[in-house]
Design an enzyme around this catalytic site. Sequence first.
Site, PDB file in Angstrom:
ATOM      1  N   ALA A  43       0.826  -1.204   0.000  1.00  0.00           N
ATOM      2  CA  ALA A  43       0.000   0.000   0.000  1.00  0.00           C
ATOM      3  C   ALA A  43       0.862   1.256   0.000  1.00  0.00           C
ATOM      4  O   ALA A  43       0.535   2.239  -0.673  1.00  0.00           O
ATOM      5  CB  ALA A  43      -0.929  -0.007   1.212  1.00  0.00           C
ATOM      6  N   GLU A  44       1.968   1.239   0.743  1.00  0.00           N
ATOM      7  CA  GLU A  44       2.832   2.414   0.807  1.00  0.00           C
ATOM      8  C   GLU A  44       4.300   2.007   0.897  1.00  0.00           C
ATOM      9  O   GLU A  44       4.642   1.021   1.566  1.00  0.00           O
ATOM     10  CB  GLU A  44       2.514   3.275   2.043  1.00  0.00           C
ATOM     11  CG  GLU A  44       1.108   3.807   2.102  1.00  0.00           C
ATOM     12  CD  GLU A  44       0.843   4.959   1.155  1.00  0.00           C
ATOM     13  OE1 GLU A  44       1.828   5.535   0.621  1.00  0.00           O
ATOM     14  OE2 GLU A  44      -0.330   5.300   0.943  1.00  0.00           O
ATOM     15  N   THR A  45       5.147   2.783   0.235  1.00  0.00           N
ATOM     16  CA  THR A  45       6.585   2.772   0.466  1.00  0.00           C
ATOM     17  C   THR A  45       6.970   4.183   0.889  1.00  0.00           C
ATOM     18  O   THR A  45       6.656   5.148   0.184  1.00  0.00           O
ATOM     19  CB  THR A  45       7.367   2.362  -0.788  1.00  0.00           C
ATOM     20  OG1 THR A  45       6.996   1.025  -1.159  1.00  0.00           O
ATOM     21  CG2 THR A  45       8.860   2.400  -0.527  1.00  0.00           C
TER      22      THR A  45
END
Length: 259
Positions: A43-45
């Site tokens: 979902a996020e880096t």
Amino acid sequence: MKQYIVDAFTDKPFCGNPAAVCILDRPLSDETMQALAAENNLAETAFAIKEGGRYRIRWFTPSMEEELCGHATLATSFVILNFYEPDADAVRYTSQSGELSVRRLSDRYELNFPTYELTEIPVTDAMARAFGARPEKAILGLDLNCVFRDEQTVRALSPDYALLKTLPGRIWNATARGKDYDCVSRSFTPEIAAPEDPVCGSAHCQIADYWAKTLGKRVIRAYQASARGGELECEILGNGRIALRGKAVLVAVSELKVL
């Protein structure tokens, strides 16, 4: 360069919300950061680089940059305070959403985030079709926050993601009064990453603010009722700020060969 995978808003691996974290020693191009986020397919880096006494933080989904992400900020703070600055008790950030800070509280971390202006809007048939159940209220802030009759309704939702994307808002949140918590919620994110966000910190800047005003409470115990699940303690600080508290656990450390 090392990359860390951290599950946020949980103390159990493979629960909460996973984020990849890279602490940079030199700037990377936007194209490189976006490509790595797509490669990770989480979902996020998050990417953070130290500038003076603060870190500049940026968040990328597999397809776009975001202006604010709670769980990836918690994950980044976990990495910095455990591996890069273990003697520090807090970390400060500059971001697209202004100044943010996270401090260590024993086995938890406290995020100091902004709240958003919330405006009640009419519930529409389009909302009912998109969520698969009719909300009792609709509150628009950064996201569309729909309030349902009870916890079971929220847990049983099977939304139409194509229809959700026609509604206003960045993320589409469903929430209700909880049985064991002050509130339960789910966050649907078909335009950002996976169809459902396991535990969304930035959504709770709005959800907890709504329930604090509705219940007349300063501190809200919240549960994100996704398949992975996650817990947050949210405290209204005033002056447009909210504290989000949660735990985090390290899952993996890897070495990036191409940067």
